[in-house]
Design a protein around this motif. Structure first.
Motif, PDB file in Angstrom:
ATOM      1  N   LEU A 136      -5.955  20.184 -11.207  1.00 57.41           N
ATOM      2  CA  LEU A 136      -6.224  19.719 -10.034  1.00 57.41           C
ATOM      3  C   LEU A 136      -5.316  18.808  -9.567  1.00 57.41           C
ATOM      4  CD1 LEU A 136      -9.257  18.946  -8.577  1.00 57.41           C
ATOM      5  CD2 LEU A 136      -9.582  17.862 -10.726  1.00 57.41           C
ATOM      6  N   THR A 137      -5.467  18.635  -8.619  1.00 59.11           N
ATOM      7  CA  THR A 137      -4.888  17.855  -7.661  1.00 59.11           C
ATOM      8  C   THR A 137      -5.501  16.830  -6.702  1.00 59.11           C
ATOM      9  OG1 THR A 137      -3.088  18.811  -7.463  1.00 59.11           O
ATOM     10  CG2 THR A 137      -2.713  16.976  -6.124  1.00 59.11           C
ATOM     11  N   ALA A 138      -5.841  15.840  -6.893  1.00 56.52           N
ATOM     12  CA  ALA A 138      -5.888  15.131  -6.125  1.00 56.52           C
ATOM     13  C   ALA A 138      -5.226  13.714  -5.055  1.00 56.52           C
ATOM     14  CB  ALA A 138      -7.165  13.855  -7.336  1.00 56.52           C
ATOM     15  N   ALA A 139      -5.320  13.234  -4.076  1.00 55.85           N
ATOM     16  CA  ALA A 139      -4.335  12.591  -3.044  1.00 55.85           C
ATOM     17  C   ALA A 139      -4.954  10.939  -2.739  1.00 55.85           C
ATOM     18  CB  ALA A 139      -3.249  12.662  -2.031  1.00 55.85           C
ATOM     19  N   PHE A 140      -5.105  10.019  -2.905  1.00 57.44           N
ATOM     20  CA  PHE A 140      -5.186   8.938  -3.022  1.00 57.44           C
ATOM     21  C   PHE A 140      -4.577   7.760  -1.884  1.00 57.44           C
ATOM     22  CE2 PHE A 140      -7.759  10.373  -6.694  1.00 57.44           C
ATOM     23  CZ  PHE A 140      -8.673   9.704  -6.380  1.00 57.44           C
ATOM     24  N   VAL A 141      -5.063   7.144  -0.777  1.00 62.08           N
ATOM     25  CA  VAL A 141      -4.171   5.687  -0.130  1.00 62.08           C
ATOM     26  C   VAL A 141      -4.430   4.759  -0.761  1.00 62.08           C
ATOM     27  CG1 VAL A 141      -5.987   5.673   1.698  1.00 62.08           C
ATOM     28  CG2 VAL A 141      -3.743   4.862   1.811  1.00 62.08           C
ATOM     29  N   ASN A 142      -4.031   3.626  -1.362  1.00 66.93           N
ATOM     30  CA  ASN A 142      -4.142   2.177  -2.156  1.00 66.93           C
ATOM     31  C   ASN A 142      -3.696   1.314  -1.941  1.00 66.93           C
ATOM     32  OD1 ASN A 142      -4.269   4.737  -4.300  1.00 66.93           O
ATOM     33  ND2 ASN A 142      -2.564   5.051  -4.343  1.00 66.93           N
ATOM     34  N   GLY A 192       1.079  -1.662  -0.034  1.00 67.90           N
ATOM     35  CA  GLY A 192      -0.141   0.174  -0.123  1.00 67.90           C
ATOM     36  C   GLY A 192       0.921   0.875  -0.574  1.00 67.90           C
ATOM     37  N   GLY A 193      -0.024   2.705   0.253  1.00 68.79           N
ATOM     38  CA  GLY A 193       0.913   3.828  -0.522  1.00 68.79           C
ATOM     39  C   GLY A 193       0.151   5.240  -0.540  1.00 68.79           C
ATOM     40  N   VAL A 194       0.251   5.903  -0.865  1.00 74.61           N
ATOM     41  CA  VAL A 194       0.137   7.231  -1.469  1.00 74.61           C
ATOM     42  C   VAL A 194       0.009   7.934  -2.378  1.00 74.61           C
ATOM     43  CG1 VAL A 194      -0.450  10.035  -0.430  1.00 74.61           C
ATOM     44  CG2 VAL A 194       0.066   7.739   1.400  1.00 74.61           C
ATOM     45  N   SER A 195      -0.874   8.392  -3.512  1.00 81.13           N
ATOM     46  CA  SER A 195      -0.293   8.907  -4.723  1.00 81.13           C
ATOM     47  C   SER A 195      -1.701  10.276  -5.003  1.00 81.13           C
ATOM     48  CB  SER A 195      -1.164   7.757  -6.233  1.00 81.13           C
ATOM     49  OG  SER A 195      -2.237   7.646  -6.110  1.00 81.13           O
ATOM     50  N   TRP A 196      -0.483  10.450  -5.807  1.00 80.32           N
ATOM     51  CA  TRP A 196      -0.500  11.759  -6.157  1.00 80.32           C
ATOM     52  C   TRP A 196      -1.240  12.290  -7.785  1.00 80.32           C
ATOM     53  CZ3 TRP A 196       2.614  10.616  -2.758  1.00 80.32           C
ATOM     54  CH2 TRP A 196       2.346  11.933  -1.071  1.00 80.32           C
ATOM     55  N   TYR A 197      -2.211  12.778  -7.912  1.00 85.34           N
ATOM     56  CA  TYR A 197      -2.870  12.815  -9.762  1.00 85.34           C
ATOM     57  C   TYR A 197      -2.425  14.339  -9.410  1.00 85.34           C
ATOM     58  CZ  TYR A 197      -5.229   8.873 -11.152  1.00 85.34           C
ATOM     59  OH  TYR A 197      -5.588   7.343 -11.305  1.00 85.34           O
ATOM     60  N   ASN A 198      -1.924  14.699 -10.593  1.00 90.81           N
ATOM     61  CA  ASN A 198      -1.779  16.710 -10.627  1.00 90.81           C
ATOM     62  C   ASN A 198      -2.613  16.434 -11.696  1.00 90.81           C
ATOM     63  OD1 ASN A 198      -0.250  17.765  -8.494  1.00 90.81           O
ATOM     64  ND2 ASN A 198       0.871  15.463  -8.595  1.00 90.81           N
ATOM     65  N   PHE A 199      -3.364  17.163 -12.455  1.00 90.18           N
ATOM     66  CA  PHE A 199      -3.823  17.137 -13.555  1.00 90.18           C
ATOM     67  C   PHE A 199      -3.673  18.846 -13.870  1.00 90.18           C
ATOM     68  CE2 PHE A 199      -6.893  13.812 -11.761  1.00 90.18           C
ATOM     69  CZ  PHE A 199      -6.211  12.932 -12.931  1.00 90.18           C
TER      70      PHE A 199
END
Length: 328
Positions: free
Chosen positions: A213-219, A174-181
């Motif tokens: 637009l930035t979105a952070a998720f834990v995966n 698992g981990g954390v990720s960031w989308y940066n549009f």
């Protein structure tokens, strides 16, 4: 170290044979808790054992233990003879001394008490974008069209690799990720009301230089991997376990939204200004999709595709996000 072990094995075998007639088993301790056991039924076999290249035999045995391979060692015993002993053994076979058995020696592998799972900290770096019904939003000149360069995808993951066979392992963690549009048009502003999310042009008389637009998720993810090299897979760039050979994996992942925000950058009277607004913007809380990995040596290339829509149904454009890049 291996040569010292082989020397000790040979010396102990010879000493034990002539010093104690009743002794037919030699136990050699290796390290803190390992043992090498030799059982001698006939003292005459000691002369034959002197002709073997134990260094080569130990190298093959250690390799099989490292890859947790319990199959037979598919080599004839004659392949482990010293070069200067091959002719001597052949001559002795014609006279009185039996030649070593042509049956492949069997290395019995008992229950392995070491860990079959390794952990590492991995970094995903790449580019993200999205498609609408399989097409890029740029084809319709949509305001939410993304500029590829600058739309960075970043992931920080704690990954475990559990080897199932010599050529197959599971990669999970698992981990954390960031989308940066990053929007193609720097003047785009994102807003929302009770009906949905909107992409419009900011009408202020300012010199805009960036809008995103930035979105952070834990995966969480689970990727079965087939390793054509079939040897010590290197968990990451940082931990020093060697690897070689091509490998490929495909598996699912899922994530939960933990933060999202928009950011606009503009200049005003020569000064750089930033505006950041945190909101969920009707982004879907749960993301899920498939991850493809292709690797060689210490580096993997990845491709993630979100099966779910980026925005909630009927609250924004129907977009499927994807990302690709390199994993260290």
């Amino acid at each position: 170290m291996k040569k010292i072990v082989i020397f000790l094995i040979t010396q102990i075998l010879i000493t034990s044979a002539f010093a104690q007639d009743a002794t037919d088993t030699v136990v050699i301790k290796v390290g803190d808790g390992s043992k090498v056991i030799f059982a001698i039924k006939d003292k005459k076999d000691l002369e034959t054992m002197k002709k073997y290249n134990f260094q080569k035999l130990m190298d093959d045995m250690i390799y099989k233990l490292e890859v947790r391979d319990s199959s037979r060692l598919n080599k004839l015993s004659s392949e482990f003879l010293k070069k200067d002993s091959l002719k001597e053994v052949a001559t002795a076979n014609e006279v009185t001394t039996p030649a070593p058995s042509s049956e492949p020696p069997v290395i019995e592998k008992h229950k392995y008490h070491g860990s079959r799972t390794r952990n590492s900290l991995n970094l995903d770096i790449g580019i993200n974008n999205y498609v609408s019904n399989g097409q890029s939003p740029s084809s319709s000149n949509s305001l939410y069209t993304v500029h590829p360069w600058g739309s960075w995808y970043v992931g920080l993951n704690s990954i475990y690799r559990t080897r199932m066979t010599s050529k197959f392992f599971l990669e999970w963690g698992g981990g954390v990720s960031w989308y940066n549009f990053k929007f193609e048009n720097e003047q785009v502003v994102v807003s929302k009301d009770d009906n949905g999310v909107y992409f419009n042009l900011d009408q202020r008389n300012l010199n805009f230089t960036k809008s995103k637009l930035t979105a952070a998720f834990v995966n969480l993810s689970l990727v079965p991997v087939y390793d054509f090299g079939g040897n010590r897979r290197k968990p990451s760039f940082f931990d020093g376990h060697g690897a070689s050979g091509f490998r490929i994996g495909l598996g699912p992942y899922a994530g939960y939204l933990i933060d999202s925000y928009t950011k606009q950058v503009h200049t005003e009277d020569g000064d750089k200004k930033k505006e950041k607004h945190h909101d969920n913007y009707y982004l879907t809380n749960l993301r899920y999709g498939l991850r493809l990995q292709l690797g060689f040596d210490d580096v993997d290339f990845f491709f993630n595709y979100d099966i779910n829509n980026l925005f909630a149904d009927n609250k924004g454009p129907q977009l499927n996000a994807f990302s690709f890049g390199v994993s260290f």
